[in-house]
Scaffold this active site. Structure first.
Site, mmCIF file in Angstrom:
data_model
loop_
_atom_site.group_PDB
_atom_site.id
_atom_site.type_symbol
_atom_site.label_atom_id
_atom_site.label_comp_id
_atom_site.label_asym_id
_atom_site.label_seq_id
_atom_site.Cartn_x
_atom_site.Cartn_y
_atom_site.Cartn_z
ATOM 1 N N GLU A 29 3.673 3.450 13.546
ATOM 2 C CA GLU A 29 4.203 4.117 12.324
ATOM 3 C C GLU A 29 5.617 3.651 11.635
ATOM 4 O O GLU A 29 5.767 3.535 10.698
ATOM 5 C CB GLU A 29 4.207 5.796 12.253
ATOM 6 C CG GLU A 29 4.719 6.548 11.416
ATOM 7 C CD GLU A 29 4.593 8.466 11.666
ATOM 8 O OE1 GLU A 29 4.177 8.588 12.450
ATOM 9 O OE2 GLU A 29 5.308 8.841 10.647
ATOM 10 N N ASP A 57 4.235 9.246 15.467
ATOM 11 C CA ASP A 57 4.921 10.601 15.983
ATOM 12 C C ASP A 57 3.860 11.359 16.458
ATOM 13 O O ASP A 57 2.593 11.384 15.727
ATOM 14 C CB ASP A 57 5.926 10.880 14.733
ATOM 15 C CG ASP A 57 7.184 10.309 14.348
ATOM 16 O OD1 ASP A 57 7.435 9.411 15.194
ATOM 17 O OD2 ASP A 57 7.671 10.361 13.377
ATOM 18 N N TYR A 111 -0.567 -1.169 -18.673
ATOM 19 C CA TYR A 111 0.264 -1.971 -19.803
ATOM 20 C C TYR A 111 -0.322 -3.032 -20.481
ATOM 21 O O TYR A 111 -0.367 -2.957 -21.694
ATOM 22 C CB TYR A 111 1.605 -2.424 -19.250
ATOM 23 C CG TYR A 111 2.868 -1.375 -19.044
ATOM 24 C CD1 TYR A 111 3.039 -0.150 -19.871
ATOM 25 C CD2 TYR A 111 3.434 -1.189 -17.630
ATOM 26 C CE1 TYR A 111 4.014 0.721 -19.881
ATOM 27 C CE2 TYR A 111 4.377 -0.202 -17.414
ATOM 28 C CZ TYR A 111 4.599 0.763 -18.576
ATOM 29 O OH TYR A 111 5.858 1.624 -18.216
#
Lengths: 381, 381
Positions: A201, A253, A107
């Site tokens: 995690e 996991d 921007y």
């Protein structure tokens, strides 16, 4: 037993170095213009063709292919102009000790070129690659150029952190922990009272460990990634390992996404190959979840089915099955331990979450699973 | 000028109350069984049919419809058993001062019923609604029952936080800030040196304000939601307003998602209607981004097109257009200020991001935009 080792790197953040590189670059371009030459930049080539796995360093690295970008060239002029604009912007940021996000950088540099209808940038997809080019050209992280990455993740453990004028202990912040900022270059660690870093995690599992006082009992610094590790977290892990000598253990996991998170922390990613040396930690080890955990701890009842179609079925492999087969081909998973886990996952067609350990008891993960596996160094490479 | 007001609520967290409710419930069931009756539970009905907007309190609320669930009833028995299992589990959690995530609660209570092949729970989609039922039945947050929500968000500002034995100032944690935990029930604020709370949608914008020392200069507590506000953050905002008297100002992107974030903080959501009184803050005000900002600050060049098909085009409205039309019908947006902004968005077909303010300068948002708008109370209701 895991213990802190001798550091291999020194705290190296030096904004002056970046400024010097930018200045040298600017002067070279100016000189060529004043001499009436067509100025150019050599930009390391992006993409898979310029990426390789360095067996010795065990890192994904960038090759040495470059492409030349001229100012006076119909196909190059726009990108050349953009490169100079962003370079000037970064020089201002670093000089003033300010930081900007990728989006702010876009921007801030978007405007219509006077006397034309041409915009300097149409979209952030034009400014991001320019920043990556500068990272490649100078061999610095965009964080070192004060362009911040998205932040995500927090830490908890007996470590004193110095961030600017503030100094605090990351185990004295209640259950919250310290939110890891986008840029961790300037952070120092005056005091470290932990033996290793446990990268976790899910926030829920990190919070479980905090509630069970695991960080204190096991002298660990818990780093919650909250999904894929952000650049700030990966850089923090790298720095804690190389500058502070802390072993890194990853706990995700037991599914292809978790293993991918581990893989990115350990070896870096193909997109950011040129930054592996600053972001990756090849010495990281993996504690779980593994397929063997399911049998060993009797978790059969709390597994989940893999998603997608198996390789031997019509239309397969898709989904989890496809991801696992891809991971079996990663150079850093070419060892019998990982091949065994990945093969078992395909064979059984199941995945197992960290939080499934709650089936034994809430305390199980903190009092048995992790201390046992880490104590016996039952870790995957 | 915004100033801290007189508190309207008192710190009210009392684990004993929850334990009493659970005990009373358990005793009632037991009594009915010993008397040879068929025990039942009256569960407030879920869904839109039992939800209304309370004009006086300006809150989405739950109606008084209930449905009766019997133990000895083919269609009810499974849910009845699950309700008792989860209730017992929560009693253990609260008694022991432990917390569990929704997922842990599922895993912890999943087992095969001895002598059968029946699992207590097949899926988390079975245990989550039971926990919601208990929230509805007892009129308590699941956080008060020690079931933690996903965490996301951080805060930064001159406020002393007491979390268990730890006490720290949330403006002395470097650039990081304090990571808001999933449960904020037990947190106390021994010292508050700010005049108001500024809730910010993106981490990048919150980090900008921290870097510009906005929290110090403007005596504000910055709360970064990092997207949709988590339950922990919404509860924190509610408590800071009602227990500490701090005005709440919300600062999001100027797009339907940003306005929805505001709307959820302010009025609660339909899913969690029964919890609005503890999670929502109807007195919250909105500083931006608005459509009027675009003209006033000359940001036309850094807007983006709305996604989707406009209402007057074939196949429309979809995407952003559809969301905006839905929002125009929200009861709490039935005022001329909001109708004007939403109509302008549809008319111009554009959206504007917080970070687009960087087009003026990095400092602009902290030195002009926010102090000017908040100082002049140019806020939407």
């Amino acid at each position: 037993m895991l213990k802190r080792e001798k550091p291999k790197e020194r705290f190296s953040y030096d904004p002056k170095k970046v400024l010097q590189q930018l200045e040298r670059f600017g002067k070279k371009v100016l000189e060529e213009i004043t001499r009436g030459r067509n100025p150019f930049i050599d930009v390391p080539t992006r993409g898979l063709s310029n990426v390789y796995f360095d067996e010795r360093d065990r890192l994904i690295k960038m090759g040495d292919k470059t492409s030349r970008r001229y100012l006076f060239h119909v196909a190059h002029a726009r990108k050349f102009m953009q490169t100079l604009l962003i370079s000037a912007y970064i020089k201002r940021l670093v000089s003033e000790g300010k930081h900007a996000s990728l989006r702010e950088a876009y921007y801030a540099n978007k405007h219509t070129i006077p006397g034309s209808k041409e915009n300097t940038f149409e979209d952030q997809s034009e400014s991001d690659p320019i920043i990556e080019d500068l990272e490649r050209m100078f061999g610095v992280l965009r964080e070192e150029m004060h362009i911040t990455a998205d932040r995500r993740g927090y830490i908890y453990g007996d470590v004193v952190i110095k961030d600017g004028e503030d100094e605090f202990n990351a185990s004295k912040l209640g259950m919250g922990g310290w939110a890891v900022p986008g840029t961790v270059e300037h952070i120092e660690f005056p005091e470290i009272n932990v033996d290793y870093v446990l990268v976790v995690e899910t926030a829920a599992m990190a919070d479980r460990l905090i509630e069970e006082k695991y960080p204190k009992k096991e002298k660990a610094l818990v780093v919650a990634t909250q999904g894929q590790a952000s650049r700030g977290v990966r850089r923090l892990i790298h720095r804690l390992h190389y500058e502070e000598g802390l072993p890194i253990i990853v706990f995700t996991d037991g599914d292809p996404y978790g293993w991918y998170i581990y893989s990115t922390i350990k070896q870096g990613s193909i997109n950011l190959a040129y930054l592996s040396e600053k972001l990756a930690t090849p010495e990281a080890k993996f504690v779980g979840m593994t397929m063997d955990d399911i049998k060993k701890y009797g978790l059969e009842n709390v597994t989940e089915k893999l998603k997608g179609i198996p390789p031997n079925k019509k239309g397969g492999p898709t989904g989890d099955y496809k991801r696992i087969i891809e991971e079996m081909n990663y150079p850093w998973f070419q060892n019998k331990e990982w091949q065994r886990q990945l093969k078992l996952a395909l064979e059984w067609g199941v995945r197992i979450e960290q939080q499934a350990l709650a089936n034994k008891s809430l305390e199980f993960v903190a009092k048995e699973y992790l201390p046992e596996k880490i104590g016996n160094e039952e870790l995957l490479p």
